[in-house]
Design a protein around this motif. Structure first.
Motif, PDB file in Angstrom:
ATOM      1  N   GLU A 258       0.845  -1.192   0.000  1.00  0.00           N
ATOM      2  CA  GLU A 258       0.000   0.000   0.000  1.00  0.00           C
ATOM      3  C   GLU A 258       0.880   1.241   0.000  1.00  0.00           C
ATOM      4  O   GLU A 258       1.991   1.235   0.525  1.00  0.00           O
ATOM      5  CB  GLU A 258      -0.947   0.016   1.196  1.00  0.00           C
ATOM      6  CG  GLU A 258      -0.273   0.009   2.554  1.00  0.00           C
ATOM      7  CD  GLU A 258      -1.276  -0.014   3.693  1.00  0.00           C
ATOM      8  OE1 GLU A 258      -2.403   0.476   3.515  1.00  0.00           O
ATOM      9  OE2 GLU A 258      -0.917  -0.517   4.774  1.00  0.00           O
ATOM     10  N   ARG A 269     -10.018   0.197   0.045  1.00  0.00           N
ATOM     11  CA  ARG A 269      -8.951   1.048  -0.477  1.00  0.00           C
ATOM     12  C   ARG A 269      -7.877   0.192  -1.150  1.00  0.00           C
ATOM     13  O   ARG A 269      -7.489  -0.859  -0.631  1.00  0.00           O
ATOM     14  CB  ARG A 269      -8.326   1.868   0.655  1.00  0.00           C
ATOM     15  CG  ARG A 269      -7.427   2.988   0.149  1.00  0.00           C
ATOM     16  CD  ARG A 269      -6.771   3.752   1.289  1.00  0.00           C
ATOM     17  NE  ARG A 269      -5.647   3.023   1.863  1.00  0.00           N
ATOM     18  CZ  ARG A 269      -4.662   3.615   2.549  1.00  0.00           C
ATOM     19  NH1 ARG A 269      -4.691   4.920   2.778  1.00  0.00           N
ATOM     20  NH2 ARG A 269      -3.667   2.893   3.045  1.00  0.00           N
ATOM     21  N   ASP A 270      -7.399   0.643  -2.297  1.00  0.00           N
ATOM     22  CA  ASP A 270      -6.367  -0.090  -3.037  1.00  0.00           C
ATOM     23  C   ASP A 270      -5.464   0.938  -3.696  1.00  0.00           C
ATOM     24  O   ASP A 270      -5.799   1.510  -4.733  1.00  0.00           O
ATOM     25  CB  ASP A 270      -7.007  -0.993  -4.086  1.00  0.00           C
ATOM     26  CG  ASP A 270      -6.005  -1.953  -4.721  1.00  0.00           C
ATOM     27  OD1 ASP A 270      -4.802  -1.851  -4.379  1.00  0.00           O
ATOM     28  OD2 ASP A 270      -6.417  -2.790  -5.536  1.00  0.00           O
ATOM     29  N   ALA A 277      -6.039  -5.686  -2.157  1.00  0.00           N
ATOM     30  CA  ALA A 277      -6.447  -4.397  -1.585  1.00  0.00           C
ATOM     31  C   ALA A 277      -5.562  -4.068  -0.390  1.00  0.00           C
ATOM     32  O   ALA A 277      -4.919  -4.962   0.190  1.00  0.00           O
ATOM     33  CB  ALA A 277      -7.913  -4.454  -1.152  1.00  0.00           C
ATOM     34  N   ASP A 278      -5.509  -2.815  -0.010  1.00  0.00           N
ATOM     35  CA  ASP A 278      -4.683  -2.391   1.118  1.00  0.00           C
ATOM     36  C   ASP A 278      -5.085  -3.148   2.389  1.00  0.00           C
ATOM     37  O   ASP A 278      -6.278  -3.317   2.667  1.00  0.00           O
ATOM     38  CB  ASP A 278      -4.844  -0.895   1.364  1.00  0.00           C
ATOM     39  CG  ASP A 278      -4.257  -0.043   0.249  1.00  0.00           C
ATOM     40  OD1 ASP A 278      -3.704  -0.620  -0.712  1.00  0.00           O
ATOM     41  OD2 ASP A 278      -4.351   1.187   0.338  1.00  0.00           O
TER      42      ASP A 278
END
Length: 312
Positions: A258, A269-270, A277-278
């Motif tokens: 991230e 969130r990515d 993904a984060d």
């Protein structure tokens, strides 16, 4: 180190045999941190103190951590770790499974009644730790609790860190000394990394804001996750956002990369093109306490290996 929105990776040059400004604790910060709050001055440079420390800072904090880990510093730490791990593995197997129990010496620094945590609150923190690390095969046993009434240490533990720890630290590399005090409006906690112990054993340990323990006054950061996060550093974990989208990240294969630390609980969130993904729910990120839920299997393995290399 921790929290939301502030990449608080503090660096350690110990593995490279270099000296850097004396440690600025891994900082953990709360969402109410004031933009006008000033970071406490860093201690003088010294080759006798740890220079790496991981920290968690409050959301919105303007404090700048003085020893952010560079790619070069992390690479040096990893070379040292891998060398030590190979030597250990050549003489005995390093089990990824099985339970590891850490003896913890709690030092409650307080100023009169302020910060004088009850035994019940300490018990709740241990319940959080044992639940958080259970899947990683790590447990925590309270060895003893000592109350220290010292206004100066309580109100500014960073400035007084050397004198405080020199007097209060107990045990060897496998013993954790956990300090609680008032870290101000920015920092939530800080920790030393395992590779620092041999050079500065008395400085080893974790310091957390007394208000971050379960039921404390720091909104969004009062469920005990700061201690979980900082002990993760003490056991050898980097932040999940180490190196951002570039480099080798936190050196754990099952934590997606991230770009920066998370803030709040940004589901979905990515921030990097790399797969996944984060990891906003990972204890080594900066999300709010309620958003943090787990360590990965890779992190569990790394903690056991770091223990074998530096603390066993």
């Amino acid at each position: 180190m921790k929290r939301t929105g502030i990449a608080a990776a503090l660096g350690s040059l110990a593995a490279a045999g270099l000296c850097a400004p004396a440690l600025l604790p891994t900082a953990h910060a709360t969402p109410q941190a004031l933009g006008t709050a000033q970071a406490r001055p860093a201690a003088a440079s010294s080759c006798d103190e740890p220079t790496s420390t991981a920290a968690r800072v409050r959301t919105g904090s303007k404090v700048k951590e003085r020893n952010e880990l560079t790619l070069t510093q992390v690479a040096a730490m990893e070379r040292n770790f891998q060398q030590r791990l190979r030597r250990v593995q050549a003489s005995r197997p390093v089990a990824a499974k099985g339970k590891l129990t850490v003896r913890v010496h709690v030092r409650v620094i307080h100023s009169g009644r302020k910060g004088r945590l009850s035994k019940a609150v300490i018990g709740k923190q241990f319940a959080v730790l044992n639940k958080s690390f259970r899947s990683a095969g790590v447990g925590f046993a309270l060895a003893d609790t000592k109350y220290v009434n010292n206004k100066a240490w309580f109100g500014d533990p960073m400035t007084h860190e050397r004198s405080m720890k020199t007097k209060l630290h107990v045990g060897k590399a496998r013993d954790l000394t956990l300090y609680t005090a008032d870290l101000g409006d920015d920092l939530l906690g800080w920790a030393t990394f395992p590779d620092e112990y041999r050079r500065a054993p008395k400085m080893d340990g974790v310091v957390v804001h007394y208000g971050s323990l379960p039921g404390g006054p720091i909104a969004k950061f009062n469920r005990g996750a700061t201690a979980t996060h900082e002990i993760g550093h003490w056991l050898g974990l980097f932040h999940t956002f180490q190196d951002g989208c570039a480099g080798k990240g936190d050196r754990v294969g099952d934590t997606p990369k991230e770009r920066e630390a998370s803030s709040g609980c940004p589901t979905g969130r990515d921030t990097c093109l790399a797969p996944g993904a984060d990891p906003i729910h990972n204890f080594m990120n900066y999300s709010d306490d309620k958003c943090l839920t787990h360590f990965t299997k890779g992190q569990a393995t790394r903690m056991k290996q770091q223990w074998a290399a530096y603390r066993a």
